[in-house]
Design a protein around this motif. Structure first.
Motif, PDB file in Angstrom:
ATOM      1  N   GLY A  72      66.630  48.831  69.656  1.00 34.62           N
ATOM      2  CA  GLY A  72      65.689  47.926  68.687  1.00 34.62           C
ATOM      3  C   GLY A  72      66.654  47.232  67.742  1.00 34.62           C
ATOM      4  N   CYS A  73      67.654  47.997  67.208  1.00 35.96           N
ATOM      5  CA  CYS A  73      68.659  47.599  66.149  1.00 35.96           C
ATOM      6  C   CYS A  73      69.439  46.513  66.882  1.00 35.96           C
ATOM      7  CB  CYS A  73      69.498  48.834  65.855  1.00 35.96           C
ATOM      8  SG  CYS A  73      68.614  50.027  64.858  1.00 35.96           S
ATOM      9  N   ILE A  74      69.748  46.682  68.219  1.00 36.26           N
ATOM     10  CA  ILE A  74      70.643  45.706  68.780  1.00 36.26           C
ATOM     11  C   ILE A  74      69.810  44.302  68.913  1.00 36.26           C
ATOM     12  CG2 ILE A  74      71.893  45.073  71.008  1.00 36.26           C
ATOM     13  CD1 ILE A  74      72.717  47.971  71.408  1.00 36.26           C
ATOM     14  N   VAL A  75      68.490  44.510  69.111  1.00 39.97           N
ATOM     15  CA  VAL A  75      67.728  43.374  69.454  1.00 39.97           C
ATOM     16  C   VAL A  75      67.557  42.645  68.154  1.00 39.97           C
ATOM     17  CG1 VAL A  75      65.342  42.715  69.843  1.00 39.97           C
ATOM     18  CG2 VAL A  75      66.392  44.255  71.159  1.00 39.97           C
ATOM     19  N   ARG A  76      67.667  43.274  67.056  1.00 46.54           N
ATOM     20  CA  ARG A  76      67.333  42.626  65.656  1.00 46.54           C
ATOM     21  C   ARG A  76      68.547  41.930  65.347  1.00 46.54           C
ATOM     22  NH1 ARG A  76      63.987  47.129  64.907  1.00 46.54           N
ATOM     23  NH2 ARG A  76      65.941  48.524  63.850  1.00 46.54           N
ATOM     24  N   TRP A  77      69.732  42.615  65.705  1.00 48.11           N
ATOM     25  CA  TRP A  77      70.972  41.939  65.410  1.00 48.11           C
ATOM     26  C   TRP A  77      71.336  40.849  65.986  1.00 48.11           C
ATOM     27  CZ3 TRP A  77      75.730  42.177  68.458  1.00 48.11           C
ATOM     28  CH2 TRP A  77      77.023  41.780  67.500  1.00 48.11           C
ATOM     29  N   LEU A  96      79.053  46.051  71.741  1.00 48.42           N
ATOM     30  CA  LEU A  96      78.291  46.313  70.573  1.00 48.42           C
ATOM     31  C   LEU A  96      77.640  47.831  71.203  1.00 48.42           C
ATOM     32  CD1 LEU A  96      77.041  46.819  67.837  1.00 48.42           C
ATOM     33  CD2 LEU A  96      75.423  45.002  68.788  1.00 48.42           C
ATOM     34  N   ALA A  97      76.990  47.773  72.303  1.00 50.37           N
ATOM     35  CA  ALA A  97      76.310  48.912  72.883  1.00 50.37           C
ATOM     36  C   ALA A  97      77.246  49.876  73.375  1.00 50.37           C
ATOM     37  CB  ALA A  97      75.619  48.527  74.268  1.00 50.37           C
ATOM     38  N   ALA A  98      78.398  49.686  73.993  1.00 48.10           N
ATOM     39  CA  ALA A  98      79.519  50.508  74.379  1.00 48.10           C
ATOM     40  C   ALA A  98      79.950  51.168  73.146  1.00 48.10           C
ATOM     41  CB  ALA A  98      80.562  49.949  75.183  1.00 48.10           C
ATOM     42  N   TYR A  99      80.120  50.446  72.082  1.00 48.70           N
ATOM     43  CA  TYR A  99      80.411  51.027  70.592  1.00 48.70           C
ATOM     44  C   TYR A  99      79.619  52.147  70.037  1.00 48.70           C
ATOM     45  CZ  TYR A  99      81.539  51.155  65.752  1.00 48.70           C
ATOM     46  OH  TYR A  99      82.043  51.514  64.504  1.00 48.70           O
ATOM     47  N   LEU A 100      78.369  51.789  70.150  1.00 43.45           N
ATOM     48  CA  LEU A 100      77.344  52.745  69.807  1.00 43.45           C
ATOM     49  C   LEU A 100      77.202  53.967  70.865  1.00 43.45           C
ATOM     50  CD1 LEU A 100      74.227  50.275  68.830  1.00 43.45           C
ATOM     51  CD2 LEU A 100      75.900  51.471  67.308  1.00 43.45           C
ATOM     52  N   THR A 291      84.711  36.311  65.232  1.00 39.14           N
ATOM     53  CA  THR A 291      83.433  36.529  66.060  1.00 39.14           C
ATOM     54  C   THR A 291      83.441  37.721  66.718  1.00 39.14           C
ATOM     55  OG1 THR A 291      84.414  34.899  67.644  1.00 39.14           O
ATOM     56  CG2 THR A 291      83.049  33.947  66.076  1.00 39.14           C
ATOM     57  N   THR A 292      84.017  38.653  66.244  1.00 34.52           N
ATOM     58  CA  THR A 292      83.866  40.302  66.850  1.00 34.52           C
ATOM     59  C   THR A 292      82.928  41.073  66.225  1.00 34.52           C
ATOM     60  OG1 THR A 292      85.711  40.825  65.219  1.00 34.52           O
ATOM     61  CG2 THR A 292      86.447  39.797  67.339  1.00 34.52           C
ATOM     62  N   TRP A 293      82.781  42.073  66.932  1.00 38.01           N
ATOM     63  CA  TRP A 293      81.680  43.137  66.541  1.00 38.01           C
ATOM     64  C   TRP A 293      82.304  43.699  65.068  1.00 38.01           C
ATOM     65  CZ3 TRP A 293      77.647  45.160  64.832  1.00 38.01           C
ATOM     66  CH2 TRP A 293      77.754  46.692  64.591  1.00 38.01           C
ATOM     67  N   GLU A 294      83.350  44.066  64.886  1.00 36.03           N
ATOM     68  CA  GLU A 294      83.718  44.841  63.693  1.00 36.03           C
ATOM     69  C   GLU A 294      83.741  43.704  62.436  1.00 36.03           C
ATOM     70  OE1 GLU A 294      85.725  46.716  67.094  1.00 36.03           O
ATOM     71  OE2 GLU A 294      85.527  44.494  66.580  1.00 36.03           O
ATOM     72  N   PHE A 295      83.886  42.454  62.761  1.00 41.65           N
ATOM     73  CA  PHE A 295      83.916  41.309  61.702  1.00 41.65           C
ATOM     74  C   PHE A 295      82.377  41.409  61.198  1.00 41.65           C
ATOM     75  CE2 PHE A 295      83.646  37.173  59.829  1.00 41.65           C
ATOM     76  CZ  PHE A 295      84.796  37.181  59.233  1.00 41.65           C
ATOM     77  N   PHE A 296      81.318  41.223  62.140  1.00 39.95           N
ATOM     78  CA  PHE A 296      80.220  41.352  61.870  1.00 39.95           C
ATOM     79  C   PHE A 296      79.537  42.449  60.961  1.00 39.95           C
ATOM     80  CE2 PHE A 296      79.866  37.862  65.250  1.00 39.95           C
ATOM     81  CZ  PHE A 296      79.889  36.872  64.475  1.00 39.95           C
ATOM     82  N   ASP A 297      80.031  43.728  61.899  1.00 47.99           N
ATOM     83  CA  ASP A 297      79.586  44.877  61.235  1.00 47.99           C
ATOM     84  C   ASP A 297      80.021  45.114  59.870  1.00 47.99           C
ATOM     85  OD1 ASP A 297      78.530  47.670  61.476  1.00 47.99           O
ATOM     86  OD2 ASP A 297      80.747  48.073  61.368  1.00 47.99           O
ATOM     87  N   TYR A 298      81.272  44.668  59.425  1.00 43.94           N
ATOM     88  CA  TYR A 298      81.718  44.784  58.204  1.00 43.94           C
ATOM     89  C   TYR A 298      80.861  43.855  57.203  1.00 43.94           C
ATOM     90  CZ  TYR A 298      84.819  45.216  54.133  1.00 43.94           C
ATOM     91  OH  TYR A 298      85.112  45.427  52.637  1.00 43.94           O
ATOM     92  N   CYS A 299      80.650  42.662  57.672  1.00 40.57           N
ATOM     93  CA  CYS A 299      79.733  41.869  56.802  1.00 40.57           C
ATOM     94  C   CYS A 299      78.580  42.319  56.462  1.00 40.57           C
ATOM     95  CB  CYS A 299      79.716  40.391  57.563  1.00 40.57           C
ATOM     96  SG  CYS A 299      81.355  39.462  57.829  1.00 40.57           S
ATOM     97  N   LEU A 300      77.889  42.694  57.753  1.00 41.39           N
ATOM     98  CA  LEU A 300      76.324  43.056  57.262  1.00 41.39           C
ATOM     99  C   LEU A 300      76.366  44.546  56.177  1.00 41.39           C
ATOM    100  CD1 LEU A 300      74.779  42.528  60.905  1.00 41.39           C
ATOM    101  CD2 LEU A 300      74.861  41.166  58.893  1.00 41.39           C
ATOM    102  N   LYS A 303      76.752  43.024  52.664  1.00 35.22           N
ATOM    103  CA  LYS A 303      75.992  41.984  52.046  1.00 35.22           C
ATOM    104  C   LYS A 303      76.899  40.744  52.177  1.00 35.22           C
ATOM    105  CE  LYS A 303      72.615  44.153  49.179  1.00 35.22           C
ATOM    106  NZ  LYS A 303      71.985  44.162  47.735  1.00 35.22           N
ATOM    107  N   ILE A 304      77.460  40.427  53.174  1.00 36.18           N
ATOM    108  CA  ILE A 304      78.168  38.951  53.665  1.00 36.18           C
ATOM    109  C   ILE A 304      77.453  38.400  54.920  1.00 36.18           C
ATOM    110  CG2 ILE A 304      80.075  37.830  54.079  1.00 36.18           C
ATOM    111  CD1 ILE A 304      81.716  40.262  53.073  1.00 36.18           C
ATOM    112  N   ILE A 305      77.042  37.119  54.825  1.00 36.31           N
ATOM    113  CA  ILE A 305      76.140  36.470  55.586  1.00 36.31           C
ATOM    114  C   ILE A 305      77.207  35.524  56.447  1.00 36.31           C
ATOM    115  CG2 ILE A 305      74.134  35.193  56.451  1.00 36.31           C
ATOM    116  CD1 ILE A 305      73.025  35.895  53.811  1.00 36.31           C
ATOM    117  N   PRO A 306      77.687  35.743  57.641  1.00 31.09           N
ATOM    118  CA  PRO A 306      78.467  34.858  58.250  1.00 31.09           C
ATOM    119  C   PRO A 306      77.645  33.650  58.940  1.00 31.09           C
ATOM    120  CG  PRO A 306      78.173  36.996  59.815  1.00 31.09           C
ATOM    121  CD  PRO A 306      77.338  37.069  58.263  1.00 31.09           C
ATOM    122  N   PHE A 307      77.960  32.658  58.354  1.00 36.72           N
ATOM    123  CA  PHE A 307      76.930  31.632  58.822  1.00 36.72           C
ATOM    124  C   PHE A 307      77.617  30.536  59.682  1.00 36.72           C
ATOM    125  CE2 PHE A 307      74.130  27.857  58.519  1.00 36.72           C
ATOM    126  CZ  PHE A 307      73.017  28.385  58.880  1.00 36.72           C
TER     127      PHE A 307
END
Length: 575
Positions: A72-77, A96-100, A291-300, A303-307
């Motif tokens: 569900g977390c992956i779906v919302r992401w 992302l799933a393999a990372y989790l 546009t990598t998972w690490e980049f988005f993970d750190y942003c979220l 409190k950084i919104i990559p738009f």
């Protein structure tokens, strides 16, 4: 019966639930077959479900590497990234799933070959589609809906997270060939074709990552040089006020690792204090380095919104592209041309001098006025999509108001004053005509004098600047290695330079001490295997040595420990 997927599977599950409810409510008046036929399902399936059997999805849930909440977390992401303009590639979702899984189960567990397709089956709110590839012409002229969708999502995101203008940023990369200048207009003889200006021709590539805020503030840049380490000569001219983050890569390009370093060591470092735990909006393009998972993970997590901007729209929607990178390249070329003129035509440029020219070009470009104008031209801030969707025509030129007469200080003011004086002389008499002639002659002489003075002042100023620069310029070709760290800051550069200078000074002092000790009295110098000079008489003055035909040397035979005095010519005595 083939395996049902997605909505068809959900519809079948609903029919089974209805059949079970119909059978239970009917009591003994309806059989299993009647209830099953009423809703179009197999009677054996209804029988198994009534006996406690589970559907295929629930039966195999315990065998899944990720539980329902984790999926569900992956779906919302995925949904959030889609809303922000980053529809995710299939490989990124699986990454992302393999990372989790590696975090939860350990490195020995791997996703199955069909995990992604079954993940989509279990979550019908997601679907896979082929992304459209638009060329630049279609994106500009034929896809207004794409731009409208961007502005709509931008407004929704800023309203939902209450993003302030000072917490809104735009980032992008700018590449430089450090010795290449842009084309400029020059003055040459009439009729001459293709005049040329000399430039260095150094094609070494340097990447600069820039970011600006919606309130007209430019963040310190990240400068990526081509190399395998940081060298002292690169930062010979870097001063304390030249705040930046420095990195290197084999080709001078950015990559996902450097993109992550920029996010942590540069962007978050210089904006977190301003944000004060508020959400920050980072508008960027879809470059692979961010546009990598690490980049988005750190942003979220911070409190950084990559738009993300729509594809092929950066020349319309990205403030850095629209109003800043062009002037930056122009100012860099001007600074490079000025440096060549000041150095008397010396067109050499290296990584050390490049940083000086770059920082000067940035100071000329990144003014608050220019940054705010770039944001306004994109229609992002202040929010005005019509600036892009329906561009307004250019306004009329400003009318200049001429002030009253003043003492002329340059040729333009002298010409204006003369014109005003001629306009005040009225009449056609001889005296008036003579007065007009005198004013014109005075105007001509004054303009010539002022022009020659201005040229002389400029030449002298450039000469003084060139002399001062040569006197104070540090060596930019020093290849002494400072650090092997991938990323360093201005503070690190200053600290490493001081440490290197201290080490060099200590090394030079030690060498000098050894040389002094070698030349001092009582130094034993071996002449042969068994004979060495124990003491050399150097107390005589130079004139006395020259006048004396012989000098005394005490020679010790180390084999027999016997000393004897020998007289040798003074010209053979060496220090």
């Amino acid at each position: 019966m083939p395996r049902l997927k997605g909505k068809k599977w959900e519809e079948r599950e609903k029919l089974i639930e209805k059949a079970m409810t119909h059978y239970r409510e009917s009591g003994n008046s309806a059989s299993l077959r009647i209830s099953a036929e009423t809703f179009g399902i197999s009677w054996s399936t209804l029988r198994d479900r009534l006996n406690g059997a589970q559907n295929r999805r629930e039966a195999h849930r315990a065998q899944q590497l990720l539980n329902e909440d984790e999926e569900g977390c992956i779906v919302r992401w995925c949904q959030r990234m889609d809303d922000w303009g980053f529809p995710l590639r299939l490989s990124l979702v699986k990454e992302l799933a393999a990372y989790l899984v590696s975090k939860r189960k350990g490195p020995g567990y791997k996703l199955g070959q069909h995990w992604l397709s079954r993940f989509l089956d279990r979550n019908p709110e997601l679907s896979s589609r082929f992304s459209g590839r638009l060329d630049r012409q279609r994106a500009v002229t034929n896809n207004q809906e794409l731009l409208r969708d961007f502005y709509k999502k931008l407004k929704e995101v800023t309203a939902k997270y209450d993003v302030l203008p000072k917490d809104t940023y735009n980032m992008d990369e700018k590449g430089f060939m450090m010795g290449m200048c842009a084309k400029v207009k020059v003055i040459c003889r009439a009729g001459r074709k293709n005049p040329h200006l000399t430039h260095s021709g150094n094609r070494t590539w340097v990447t600069v990552i820039e970011a600006v805020s919606g309130t007209g503030v430019a963040l310190p840049p990240m400068i990526i040089n081509q190399g395998t380490a940081h060298y002292k000569g690169w930062y010979a001219g870097v001063e304390h006020q030249d705040i930046a983050t420095f990195a290197y890569s084999p080709k001078g390009w950015t990559d996902s690792k450097l993109g992550m370093d920029w996010l942590v060591e540069n962007f978050d470092k210089y904006t977190s204090e301003v944000a004060q735990d508020r959400w920050r909006l980072l508008i960027l393009d879809g470059h692979a380095s961010h546009t990598t998972w690490e980049f988005f993970d750190y942003c979220l997590n911070n409190k950084i919104i990559p738009f993300c901007l729509p594809p092929h729209s950066t020349h319309l929607l990205q403030p850095l592209d629209v109003g800043l990178f062009g002037p930056l390249q122009k100012h860099y070329s001007n600074v490079l041309d000025e440096a060549m003129e000041q150095s008397g035509g010396d067109t050499g440029i290296n990584k050390g001098t490049f940083l000086n020219y770059l920082f000067e070009a940035r100071r000329r470009t990144y003014t608050s006025h220019n940054i705010l104008a770039a944001w306004a031209k994109t229609g992002i801030m202040p929010y005005n999509p019509r600036r892009v969707l329906q561009p307004t025509p250019l306004s009329a030129s400003t009318v200049l108001v001429v002030s009253g007469p003043t003492t002329p200080k340059n040729t333009r003011m002298a010409r204006s004053t003369a014109s005003q004086a001629l306009a005040l002389i009225r009449g056609g008499s001889k005296s008036a005509e003579k007065l007009r002639t005198l004013v014109k002659q005075l105007d001509k002489g004054l303009q010539i004098s002022l022009t020659e003075k201005e040229i002389g002042d400029h030449v002298h100023a450039q000469f003084r600047k060139s002399v001062a620069k040569k006197a104070s310029q540090a060596s930019t070709k020093d290849r002494k290695q400072l650090s092997k760290a991938r990323v360093i800051t201005t503070e690190d550069v200053e600290r490493l330079k001081k440490a290197r200078d201290a080490a060099d000074s200590k090394k030079a002092a030690q060498a000098l001490a050894r040389e002094v000790e070698k030349r001092s009295l009582g130094k034993r110098v071996t002449i042969s295997e068994n004979i060495s000079v124990h003491s050399i008489d150097t107390s005589l003055d130079v004139e006395e040595v020259e006048d004396s035909e012989w000098s005394k040397v005490i020679v010790e035979d180390t084999s027999s420990r016997r000393s004897c005095r020998k007289r040798v010519p003074s010209k053979r005595v060496q220090d």
